[in-house]
Design a protein around this motif. Sequence first.
Motif, PDB file in Angstrom:
ATOM      1  N   UNK A 115       0.770  -1.271   0.089  1.00 29.83           N
ATOM      2  CA  UNK A 115      -0.020  -0.013   0.090  1.00 29.83           C
ATOM      3  C   UNK A 115       0.882   1.283   0.112  1.00 29.83           C
ATOM      4  N   UNK A 116       1.755   1.140   0.894  1.00 32.58           N
ATOM      5  CA  UNK A 116       2.778   2.611   0.834  1.00 32.58           C
ATOM      6  C   UNK A 116       3.412   2.775  -0.462  1.00 32.58           C
ATOM      7  N   UNK A 117       3.929   1.519  -0.923  1.00 32.28           N
ATOM      8  CA  UNK A 117       4.577   1.484  -2.452  1.00 32.28           C
ATOM      9  C   UNK A 117       3.382   1.904  -3.583  1.00 32.28           C
ATOM     10  N   UNK A 118       2.203   1.419  -3.326  1.00 33.70           N
ATOM     11  CA  UNK A 118       1.088   2.117  -4.373  1.00 33.70           C
ATOM     12  C   UNK A 118       0.955   3.655  -4.430  1.00 33.70           C
ATOM     13  N   UNK A 119       0.912   4.017  -3.077  1.00 29.78           N
ATOM     14  CA  UNK A 119       0.703   5.559  -2.779  1.00 29.78           C
ATOM     15  C   UNK A 119       1.957   6.188  -3.233  1.00 29.78           C
ATOM     16  N   UNK A 120       3.203   5.707  -3.060  1.00 35.19           N
ATOM     17  CA  UNK A 120       4.396   6.417  -3.719  1.00 35.19           C
ATOM     18  C   UNK A 120       4.315   6.289  -5.210  1.00 35.19           C
ATOM     19  N   UNK A 121       3.961   5.370  -5.785  1.00 33.19           N
ATOM     20  CA  UNK A 121       3.986   5.034  -7.210  1.00 33.19           C
ATOM     21  C   UNK A 121       2.977   5.934  -7.905  1.00 33.19           C
ATOM     22  N   UNK A 122       1.593   5.963  -7.319  1.00 28.12           N
ATOM     23  CA  UNK A 122       0.590   6.801  -7.778  1.00 28.12           C
ATOM     24  C   UNK A 122       1.097   8.313  -7.695  1.00 28.12           C
ATOM     25  N   UNK A 123       1.736   8.719  -6.563  1.00 33.57           N
ATOM     26  CA  UNK A 123       2.147  10.340  -6.272  1.00 33.57           C
ATOM     27  C   UNK A 123       3.089  10.420  -7.367  1.00 33.57           C
ATOM     28  N   UNK A 124       4.021   9.631  -7.736  1.00 32.69           N
ATOM     29  CA  UNK A 124       5.204   9.839  -8.500  1.00 32.69           C
ATOM     30  C   UNK A 124       4.822   9.928  -9.894  1.00 32.69           C
ATOM     31  N   UNK A 125       4.328   9.017 -10.350  1.00 30.54           N
ATOM     32  CA  UNK A 125       4.001   8.699 -11.624  1.00 30.54           C
ATOM     33  C   UNK A 125       2.821   9.855 -12.057  1.00 30.54           C
ATOM     34  N   UNK A 166      -4.650  13.842 -18.620  1.00 29.29           N
ATOM     35  CA  UNK A 166      -4.024  13.705 -17.349  1.00 29.29           C
ATOM     36  C   UNK A 166      -4.987  13.047 -16.281  1.00 29.29           C
ATOM     37  N   UNK A 167      -6.529  13.425 -16.298  1.00 29.66           N
ATOM     38  CA  UNK A 167      -7.305  12.574 -15.179  1.00 29.66           C
ATOM     39  C   UNK A 167      -7.532  11.213 -15.672  1.00 29.66           C
ATOM     40  N   UNK A 168      -7.466  10.841 -17.026  1.00 34.85           N
ATOM     41  CA  UNK A 168      -7.539   9.496 -17.596  1.00 34.85           C
ATOM     42  C   UNK A 168      -6.409   8.618 -17.089  1.00 34.85           C
ATOM     43  N   UNK A 169      -5.275   9.374 -17.309  1.00 35.08           N
ATOM     44  CA  UNK A 169      -3.896   8.501 -17.130  1.00 35.08           C
ATOM     45  C   UNK A 169      -3.885   8.254 -15.710  1.00 35.08           C
ATOM     46  N   UNK A 170      -4.220   9.335 -14.734  1.00 40.82           N
ATOM     47  CA  UNK A 170      -3.900   9.075 -13.260  1.00 40.82           C
ATOM     48  C   UNK A 170      -4.973   7.899 -12.935  1.00 40.82           C
ATOM     49  N   UNK A 171      -6.255   8.059 -13.200  1.00 38.19           N
ATOM     50  CA  UNK A 171      -7.317   7.079 -12.958  1.00 38.19           C
ATOM     51  C   UNK A 171      -6.779   5.605 -13.296  1.00 38.19           C
ATOM     52  N   UNK A 172      -6.316   5.633 -14.593  1.00 38.00           N
ATOM     53  CA  UNK A 172      -5.749   4.113 -15.043  1.00 38.00           C
ATOM     54  C   UNK A 172      -4.759   3.813 -14.170  1.00 38.00           C
ATOM     55  N   UNK A 173      -3.762   4.719 -13.757  1.00 35.27           N
ATOM     56  CA  UNK A 173      -2.567   4.221 -12.988  1.00 35.27           C
ATOM     57  C   UNK A 173      -3.188   3.712 -11.481  1.00 35.27           C
ATOM     58  N   UNK A 174      -4.093   4.551 -11.100  1.00 39.47           N
ATOM     59  CA  UNK A 174      -4.499   4.127  -9.849  1.00 39.47           C
ATOM     60  C   UNK A 174      -5.444   2.608  -9.691  1.00 39.47           C
ATOM     61  N   UNK A 175      -6.166   2.253 -10.942  1.00 40.25           N
ATOM     62  CA  UNK A 175      -6.667   1.257 -11.032  1.00 40.25           C
ATOM     63  C   UNK A 175      -5.733  -0.010 -11.233  1.00 40.25           C
ATOM     64  N   UNK A 176      -4.467   0.152 -12.141  1.00 44.70           N
ATOM     65  CA  UNK A 176      -3.752  -0.631 -12.115  1.00 44.70           C
ATOM     66  C   UNK A 176      -2.859  -1.264 -11.000  1.00 44.70           C
ATOM     67  N   UNK A 177      -2.674  -0.040 -10.211  1.00 39.95           N
ATOM     68  CA  UNK A 177      -1.974  -0.111  -8.946  1.00 39.95           C
ATOM     69  C   UNK A 177      -2.767  -0.858  -7.790  1.00 39.95           C
ATOM     70  N   UNK A 178      -4.137  -0.514  -7.825  1.00 41.04           N
ATOM     71  CA  UNK A 178      -5.385  -1.042  -7.305  1.00 41.04           C
ATOM     72  C   UNK A 178      -5.402  -2.578  -7.378  1.00 41.04           C
ATOM     73  N   UNK A 179      -5.302  -3.095  -8.603  1.00 43.99           N
ATOM     74  CA  UNK A 179      -5.328  -4.652  -9.136  1.00 43.99           C
ATOM     75  C   UNK A 179      -4.016  -5.132  -8.514  1.00 43.99           C
ATOM     76  N   UNK A 180      -3.029  -4.412  -8.817  1.00 44.25           N
ATOM     77  CA  UNK A 180      -1.739  -5.206  -8.309  1.00 44.25           C
ATOM     78  C   UNK A 180      -1.830  -5.436  -6.778  1.00 44.25           C
ATOM     79  N   UNK A 181      -2.354  -4.284  -6.168  1.00 47.87           N
ATOM     80  CA  UNK A 181      -2.532  -4.278  -4.846  1.00 47.87           C
ATOM     81  C   UNK A 181      -3.243  -5.600  -4.366  1.00 47.87           C
ATOM     82  N   UNK A 182      -4.309  -5.627  -4.638  1.00 49.20           N
ATOM     83  CA  UNK A 182      -5.487  -6.667  -4.552  1.00 49.20           C
ATOM     84  C   UNK A 182      -5.085  -8.148  -4.752  1.00 49.20           C
TER      85      UNK A 182
END
Length: 448
Positions: free
Chosen positions: A20-30, A143-159
């Motif tokens: 989860x911490x890694x996911x937050x860092x990735x979403x923030x950085x990307x 930008x919005x669509x890309x960030x949402x896509x990134x969050x979805x991918x990270x969320x799936x990976x986290x799950x």
Amino acid sequence: MGIRGRAVFASILIVLLVAGGTAVAVVTTVGTWVYSVARSQAQDQFTQEARRIQDAHFFSPRQIDASPDMTIVVDGRIVRLGTAKSSDLTADLTSTNHTDLQVQRRTKGPYRVLFGTQVTVQGPPGSGGLQVQLYSVRPLLGVHDKIVSIIKVVGICLGVGVLLGALVALWLSRYIVRPLRRIDRAAARASDGDITVRLGPQGAPELEQLVHSFNGLMDTHEHSLQQSRRFAADVSHELRTPLAALLPAGEVLQEESASMSPDAREAAGLLHAEIHNLARLVEDLIEISRHDSRQTSLSLDEVDLVGLTRQVLRHRGWSEVVSVRTAQPHVPVVVDRRRIELVLANLVSNAVQHGRPPVTVALGTEPGRTVLEVTNAGEPIPQQVQDRLFDRFYKGETARTRTQGSGLGLALTLENVRLHHGTISVHSDESATTFRVTLPNSAERQDN
């Protein structure tokens, strides 16, 4: 929560914290990088337009050729209104004679950025240039669509990570718990009296010492128990010889007691009774030793349980004090007749001696089994006594330190019922005490 539950919970918690911490860092950085790239592209487009306007020649501000989204301000007056509205043009933004690019992020709505700059537009020959301020609010497309896509991918990976972590923890805990359960089952069998139980290799080196200690304990226990059983059997057999002489001597004394003095008569009667008690104890010890050494066997035959019960009551002189209750005139069952006679005799004797009338024997059938119940209306048996009623040499009443019973009757009853693959239980309350025996409809010979 058990070991397995704790392991799974800890694994999920660790995965959530780390991943989860890694996911937050990735979403923030990307997300920051995507925003920066999009803003740079929009900024380059605005800068190129401003340079084109600066390099052109116009005779009046209204002739300035700019894209429709460009807001043009000349001498503090809005010449043309584009995407930058009046409310966007704050005093701080417009009061400075700035030539450097001004960038402000819009916080409302989708990702947008306000660009502003001042350029000198050349007028007619010989005239001074016009100081023109250019402003435009431009969306950062994608930008919005890309960030949402990134969050979805990270969320799936986290799950997926949480699921895999839980599965791995479940597998590891099962790997750990399985040998512990085998040890627990072995310990339960040992506590139930199975002295032959041993543990094999458990696969975990950490458990080998425990397995070795358990097997050593069972070896010691089996040896001690075998020694005790052998001693009891040997003593019982040795007592048979003097008993064989004492029994007829006691009978002779009993027959001649009428001609004796009162004290001698009382002594002869006491001696006669104690000889028979000792003989019964020896026979019970021999029988229990046969069960312990697994030398007992069943001689099966089809028996009418109703007729057998009436016969036992008649031979023991209980017909007047014990009643038989059954809905069927005959209850056929395949059993060892001699052993079921002992079961009936022990249960009825226990009810007659330690209970109160009425004493009844209920016989019947249930699906797949035959049921025998002996009930008396005596005082309720305390639970702590019920738990030990079938123990060897246990006498529920503390005052019964010396009675006719050997304390082996119910223990032998339990062994004979088990030999028939049946069950025996006791239920006692204020109204009655009932011993319940169930026998399978087709008993099989048990190899001992």
